[in-house]
Design a protein around this motif. Structure first.
Motif, PDB file in Angstrom:
ATOM      1  N   SER A   1      45.940  58.260  94.161  1.00  0.00           N
ATOM      2  CA  SER A   1      47.244  59.720  94.287  1.00  0.00           C
ATOM      3  C   SER A   1      46.496  59.656  95.831  1.00  0.00           C
ATOM      4  O   SER A   1      47.686  60.042  96.692  1.00  0.00           O
ATOM      5  CB  SER A   1      46.090  60.814  93.938  1.00  0.00           C
TER       6      SER A   1
ATOM      7  N   LEU B   1      45.135  65.227  98.158  1.00  0.00           N
ATOM      8  CA  LEU B   1      44.821  64.043  97.128  1.00  0.00           C
ATOM      9  C   LEU B   1      44.032  63.162  97.213  1.00  0.00           C
ATOM     10  O   LEU B   1      44.254  62.005  96.250  1.00  0.00           O
ATOM     11  CB  LEU B   1      46.832  63.889  96.950  1.00  0.00           C
TER      12      LEU B   1
ATOM     13  N   ALA C   1      41.325  62.610  94.113  1.00  0.00           N
ATOM     14  CA  ALA C   1      41.805  62.549  93.296  1.00  0.00           C
ATOM     15  C   ALA C   1      41.891  61.017  92.626  1.00  0.00           C
ATOM     16  O   ALA C   1      41.408  60.797  92.019  1.00  0.00           O
ATOM     17  CB  ALA C   1      43.412  62.819  93.027  1.00  0.00           C
TER      18      ALA C   1
ATOM     19  N   LEU D   1      35.521  65.349  88.046  1.00  0.00           N
ATOM     20  CA  LEU D   1      37.109  65.990  87.091  1.00  0.00           C
ATOM     21  C   LEU D   1      36.900  66.358  86.257  1.00  0.00           C
ATOM     22  O   LEU D   1      37.732  67.081  85.413  1.00  0.00           O
ATOM     23  CB  LEU D   1      37.471  64.384  87.654  1.00  0.00           C
TER      24      LEU D   1
ATOM     25  N   LEU E   1      39.967  68.650  88.450  1.00  0.00           N
ATOM     26  CA  LEU E   1      40.580  68.266  87.201  1.00  0.00           C
ATOM     27  C   LEU E   1      41.702  69.117  87.518  1.00  0.00           C
ATOM     28  O   LEU E   1      42.900  69.323  88.014  1.00  0.00           O
ATOM     29  CB  LEU E   1      40.842  67.621  86.000  1.00  0.00           C
TER      30      LEU E   1
ATOM     31  N   ILE F   1      42.633  69.261  91.323  1.00  0.00           N
ATOM     32  CA  ILE F   1      44.152  68.648  91.435  1.00  0.00           C
ATOM     33  C   ILE F   1      45.749  68.551  90.787  1.00  0.00           C
ATOM     34  O   ILE F   1      46.433  68.418  90.922  1.00  0.00           O
ATOM     35  CB  ILE F   1      43.915  66.825  91.402  1.00  0.00           C
TER      36      ILE F   1
ATOM     37  N   ASN G   1      48.908  65.418  86.412  1.00  0.00           N
ATOM     38  CA  ASN G   1      48.023  64.029  86.987  1.00  0.00           C
ATOM     39  C   ASN G   1      46.416  64.111  85.361  1.00  0.00           C
ATOM     40  O   ASN G   1      46.748  65.465  85.267  1.00  0.00           O
ATOM     41  CB  ASN G   1      47.872  63.725  87.941  1.00  0.00           C
TER      42      ASN G   1
ATOM     43  N   ASP H   1      45.966  57.171  88.355  1.00  0.00           N
ATOM     44  CA  ASP H   1      46.461  58.525  87.242  1.00  0.00           C
ATOM     45  C   ASP H   1      47.472  58.579  86.595  1.00  0.00           C
ATOM     46  O   ASP H   1      48.214  57.235  87.485  1.00  0.00           O
ATOM     47  CB  ASP H   1      46.699  59.656  88.903  1.00  0.00           C
TER      48      ASP H   1
END
Length: 367
Positions: free
Chosen positions: A104, A114, A117, A133, A139, A142, A153, A252
């Motif tokens: 990302s 980003l 991520a 995450l 998560l 993101i 993602n 990702d």
């Protein structure tokens, strides 16, 4: 995805696979009985097929096919076969392909946040990144960003802590960085730029030739296993550590949100489970293979060199100055950064007690 949801997802995927297997054995036309369609997707990636990073895409495709008895198939393509390696997000957003496997932080020009991520300088190691995450709200944060690109993602690969790059000459001080041409993406590249480096962003398949032919003076990729496969040790002699800009990077799977919503719920759960498995598998493989590869590199003449405290301290200060600057200019970055920073402080405090104390003892008393 919360940790409890992961276990729930795995259970659903297992049950789905069992159901599909049963239907396949007893019904000549399983689609009619099960109501689950045959689906074929293409996955663009940012990687050459020879590298460990591509294994994440392969794991996802393999497990999705296995858990759906071949009804849902995803074909991964190497960088450049469908789209250039650094244009995977664009292809997924446009619907040129249904999904992609990438990093990302290649797309911080679209949204600086980003970077979180994947990895940010002096950030989280692989286990800490997974914790943030999957159980620390990362998560979800993101996902909100990717919604703006009609994308969802899922983490699907981790390389573990990376190395600090290959240099044609020794870098002993900050002055030695001035004017160097170096391949390094993400916010780490921005930090290096502020240290005086002429930063280049190149896909993996182009790094060796650029370094070998002198188009760049230094390059970072992943670590010993992939770096050896790319032949970077043949183009530069000095191998630096640590990779302070990528202490635990995540790769990702990006999915076109429209295509995602069209999937049956059972296939969505299978795909989420497959990405989770790919994330764990890749990290395990790199941790196993990197040490072996480093031994070979050193035997072949590679010179292993640590970054000086002067460089590390300057880079760390610039990194957090950069975070604060981005937060002051970008509301999305600020929101993710503040949440991430609180998590980082909490988990660093805990890991200083449990992980670091143990690691310091056993590494200094290794018999």
């Amino acid at each position: 995805m919360k940790r409890r949801e992961v276990f729930h997802t795995a259970a659903i995927a297992t049950a789905t696979a069992a159901t599909l297997a049963s239907c396949t054995q007893t019904v000549k036309s399983p689609n009619v009985q099960a109501g689950l369609p045959n689906i074929r997707w293409r996955m663009a990636t940012s990687w050459p097929k020879s590298l460990g990073t591509f294994s994440g895409a392969e794991t996802v495709a393999k497990r999705v096919a296995e858990m759906t008895n071949g009804r849902f198939q995803i074909t991964p393509f190497a960088a450049g076969e469908l789209v250039p390696g650094l244009q995977v997000l664009d292809a997924v957003q446009a619907g040129t392909v249904e999904c992609g496997h990438t990093s990302s932080y290649y797309y911080i020009g679209k949204s600086p946040a980003l970077a979180f991520a994947t990895a940010v300088p002096f950030g989280l190691n692989a286990q800490q990144q997974n914790a943030w995450l999957h159980d620390g709200g990362g998560l979800e944060a993101i996902h909100k960003i990717y919604t703006n690109f009609n994308v969802i993602n899922f983490p699907a690969g981790s390389t573990g802590a990376q190395m600090g790059g290959w240099f044609k000459q020794e870098i002993k001080s900050l002055a030695d960085l001035k004017g160097l041409k170096m391949r390094i993406p993400g916010l780490g590249g921005e930090v290096m730029s502020r240290l005086g480096v002429n930063v280049q962003v190149l896909p993996g398949g182009e790094v060796y030739l650029a370094l070998d032919r002198g188009a760049i003076d230094a390059a970072e990729w992943v670590g010993p296993y992939d770096d050896e496969k790319l032949g970077l040790n043949k183009a530069a002699q000095f191998y630096y550590y640590p990779g302070w800009w990528e202490p635990g990077p995540t790769l990702d799977v990006l999915i076109n949100l429209t295509a995602w919503k069209r999937l049956p719920k059972e296939y969505q759960e299978v795909l989420k489970t497959a990405t989770f498995e790919a994330n764990l598998n890749m990290l395990s493989q790199y941790d196993s293979l990197n040490g072996q590869a480093l031994t070979r590199l050193l035997a072949g003449g590679t010179k292993l060199v640590p970054y000086s405290p002067e460089i590390l301290q300057a880079a760390q200060k610039i990194s957090f100055d950069l975070f604060e600057e981005n937060a002051s200019k970008d509301g999305t970055f600020k929101q993710v950064y503040e949440q991430w920073k609180g998590f980082r402080q909490q988990i660093f405090t805990w890991n200083r007690i449990n992980e670091l104390s143990y690691a310091n003892f056993v590494t200094s008393n290794n018999s």
